[in-house]
Design a protein around this motif. Structure first.
Motif, PDB file in Angstrom:
ATOM      1  N   GLY A  68      89.419  59.934  58.588  1.00 55.79           N
ATOM      2  CA  GLY A  68      90.256  58.162  57.856  1.00 55.79           C
ATOM      3  C   GLY A  68      91.080  59.633  56.695  1.00 55.79           C
ATOM      4  N   VAL A  69      91.223  60.754  55.528  1.00 59.24           N
ATOM      5  CA  VAL A  69      92.299  61.113  55.058  1.00 59.24           C
ATOM      6  C   VAL A  69      93.101  61.694  55.898  1.00 59.24           C
ATOM      7  CG1 VAL A  69      92.171  63.096  53.514  1.00 59.24           C
ATOM      8  CG2 VAL A  69      90.919  61.292  53.165  1.00 59.24           C
ATOM      9  N   VAL A  70      93.109  61.993  56.867  1.00 57.03           N
ATOM     10  CA  VAL A  70      94.009  63.009  57.450  1.00 57.03           C
ATOM     11  C   VAL A  70      94.732  61.556  58.349  1.00 57.03           C
ATOM     12  CG1 VAL A  70      94.148  63.849  59.296  1.00 57.03           C
ATOM     13  CG2 VAL A  70      92.927  65.305  57.997  1.00 57.03           C
ATOM     14  N   ASP A  71      94.420  60.773  58.865  1.00 57.19           N
ATOM     15  CA  ASP A  71      95.133  59.072  59.232  1.00 57.19           C
ATOM     16  C   ASP A  71      96.247  59.384  58.349  1.00 57.19           C
ATOM     17  OD1 ASP A  71      93.716  59.375  61.760  1.00 57.19           O
ATOM     18  OD2 ASP A  71      91.887  57.942  61.389  1.00 57.19           O
ATOM     19  N   ALA A  72      95.486  58.409  57.180  1.00 60.01           N
ATOM     20  CA  ALA A  72      96.572  58.145  55.870  1.00 60.01           C
ATOM     21  C   ALA A  72      97.876  58.849  55.544  1.00 60.01           C
ATOM     22  CB  ALA A  72      95.506  57.998  54.513  1.00 60.01           C
ATOM     23  N   ALA A  73      97.348  60.221  55.595  1.00 56.97           N
ATOM     24  CA  ALA A  73      98.671  61.340  55.830  1.00 56.97           C
ATOM     25  C   ALA A  73      99.844  61.096  56.949  1.00 56.97           C
ATOM     26  CB  ALA A  73      97.982  62.837  55.537  1.00 56.97           C
ATOM     27  N   LEU A  74      98.896  60.499  57.578  1.00 58.96           N
ATOM     28  CA  LEU A  74     100.238  61.099  59.084  1.00 58.96           C
ATOM     29  C   LEU A  74     100.681  59.256  58.937  1.00 58.96           C
ATOM     30  CD1 LEU A  74      98.011  62.305  61.941  1.00 58.96           C
ATOM     31  CD2 LEU A  74      99.587  63.426  60.744  1.00 58.96           C
ATOM     32  N   THR A  75      99.663  58.286  58.796  1.00 55.64           N
ATOM     33  CA  THR A  75     100.148  56.561  58.259  1.00 55.64           C
ATOM     34  C   THR A  75     101.468  57.286  56.878  1.00 55.64           C
ATOM     35  OG1 THR A  75      98.540  55.957  58.967  1.00 55.64           O
ATOM     36  CG2 THR A  75      99.726  54.924  57.967  1.00 55.64           C
ATOM     37  N   ASP A  76     100.970  57.276  55.913  1.00 55.39           N
ATOM     38  CA  ASP A  76     101.724  57.782  55.126  1.00 55.39           C
ATOM     39  C   ASP A  76     103.713  58.100  55.434  1.00 55.39           C
ATOM     40  OD1 ASP A  76     100.237  55.571  53.864  1.00 55.39           O
ATOM     41  OD2 ASP A  76      99.670  57.234  51.992  1.00 55.39           O
ATOM     42  N   ALA A  77     103.103  59.089  56.295  1.00 52.41           N
ATOM     43  CA  ALA A  77     104.646  60.141  56.447  1.00 52.41           C
ATOM     44  C   ALA A  77     105.251  59.172  57.446  1.00 52.41           C
ATOM     45  CB  ALA A  77     104.142  61.273  56.656  1.00 52.41           C
ATOM     46  N   GLY A  78     104.870  58.161  58.411  1.00 49.95           N
ATOM     47  CA  GLY A  78     105.384  57.828  59.077  1.00 49.95           C
ATOM     48  C   GLY A  78     105.392  58.602  59.970  1.00 49.95           C
ATOM     49  N   VAL A  79     105.157  59.964  60.594  1.00 51.56           N
ATOM     50  CA  VAL A  79     104.408  59.968  61.938  1.00 51.56           C
ATOM     51  C   VAL A  79     102.842  60.118  62.891  1.00 51.56           C
ATOM     52  CG1 VAL A  79     106.414  62.290  60.868  1.00 51.56           C
ATOM     53  CG2 VAL A  79     104.060  62.609  60.941  1.00 51.56           C
TER      54      VAL A  79
END
Ligand code: KG4
Ligand code: ZN
Length: 348
Positions: A68-79
């Motif tokens: 979930g944390v990896v997904d959130a990092a990708l989403t926050d970065a817009g990638v």
């Protein structure tokens, strides 16, 4: 967080970094010095009833949180994962079960996308947190890292290979802070609580021994001050009101002063004009004042990262990954987490 567009214009690789060495599950997307996202899920509340990090609890919690944390990092970065060009992970040092979760996750992500993987030393990450924007500090500088597990000074002439100048001979500064805070009856984690209590106290009210005072070199010792607090409380009983605040301030001072003094002393002796502080203890308000005061008296520049880059985070792992040789796909698949930094040092 930075705009995605600004980051992707750079020629530096788009890095997904993962950090699970202790009790924070963290992931970040970094490109060059730009932090596109920096997600940190703290487990502090889960360990609070035990008064310290329980390794097995930490590892299990990372397993449930890391995707979930990896997904959130990708989403926050817009990638998306398809945009990532390199994966980075904290390989060492830390709690072995906790590290294994991050390493297994990063290996799986890199392998699935046939990407290179950088195996990063956690301390290398702390040291290079100030290389990231907004501070964007280039070497040479002297770095102080003070956390719950480590206390060390490094001379950084080259970001690939910090040189160890000194370290604690016993407890880490954060460990002494947390144990002292517990002795004073403060809640876990003790650092922020002791910092708050000490703000209302007089740091000169009690005299605590400063470890290795008068001895040359850049090592530290915090075992003596901890014992001195215990004896002081046996003598006084558990005090309340202003006396408790004075005790907190005096105890904190005996830990923060040698950290600041040796950091500044090392910069002057090595003719380096900038100093940095990192690790959770770098959030301490008294340490920040002491370092600022001593640095400005001596004409030194100070780079202090924001709290989110001081405590454990994955953006700093993304920074160090850019100075760590990436392991090509699929050579990393048999590589493991390591509990300690090898004797050869951070970049070994
Ligand atoms: O770097 P970090 O988040 O984790 C590792 O230990 O690697 O550092 C945690 C340490 C704890 O000992 C905590 O009490 C201390 O940093 N800390 C502080 C403050 N905030 C966190 N110590 C003193 N003052 C603070 N404001
Ligand atoms: Zn750390």
């Amino acid at each position: 967080m930075a705009e995605r567009g600004a980051g992707l214009m750079s020629s530096a690789p788009l890095i997904l970094a993962v950090e699970t060495s202790c009790d924070e599950t963290a992931a970040a997307v970094v490109q060059g010095r730009v932090v596109l996202s920096n997600v940190i899920a703290s487990q502090a509340e889960m360990h609070a009833p035990y008064g310290g990090v329980v390794p097995e609890v930490a590892a299990r919690h990372h397993i449930g949180t890391v995707n979930g944390v990896v997904d959130a990092a990708l989403t926050d970065a817009g990638v998306s994962l398809g945009d990532i060009e390199r994966v980075a992970v904290t390989q060492r040092p830390g709690l072995i079960g906790a590290l294994l979760v991050g390493v297994a996750t990063a290996k799986a992500l890199a392998y699935a996308r046939r990407l290179p993987l950088a195996m990063v030393d956690h301390l290398h990450g702390h040291i290079l947190a100030t290389w990231l924007e907004p501070l964007a500090l280039d070497p040479p500088f002297v770095s102080l890292i003070a956390s719950g597990g480590h206390t060390r000074l490094d001379l950084v002439n080259d970001p690939t290979s910090p040189q160890l100048l000194g370290q604690t001979l016993d407890d880490a500064a954060g460990e002494a802070i947390d144990k002292g805070a517990r002795t004073l009856g403060l809640e876990y984690p003790g650092g922020p609580a002791l910092d708050r209590l000490a703000r209302g106290g007089d740091a000169t009210a009690f005299e605590f021994p400063i470890g290795l005072q008068g001895r040359g070199g850049y090592d530290f010792s915090f075992a003596g001050v901890k014992t001195a607090l215990l004896y002081k409380l046996r003598e006084l009983g558990q005090p309340a009101g202003p006396v408790r605040a004075d005790l907190a301030a005096s105890y904190q001072e005996a830990i923060m002063r040698p950290l600041a003094d040796r950091l500044i002393g090392a910069a002057l002796e090595h003719h380096v004009s900038a100093v940095t502080i990192g690790g959770g203890v770098a959030a301490n308000s008294r340490l920040r004042v002491l370092v600022h005061e001593a640095a400005s008296c001596n004409g030194l520049r100070v780079a202090m990262p924001d709290f989110s880059l001081c405590t454990d985070n994955a953006a700093m792992i993304g920074a160090a990954a850019q100075f760590t040789a990436p392991i090509p796909y699929p050579e990393y698949i048999g590589m493991d987490a390591i509990a300690t930094t090898p004797p050869g040092g951070i970049a070994a």
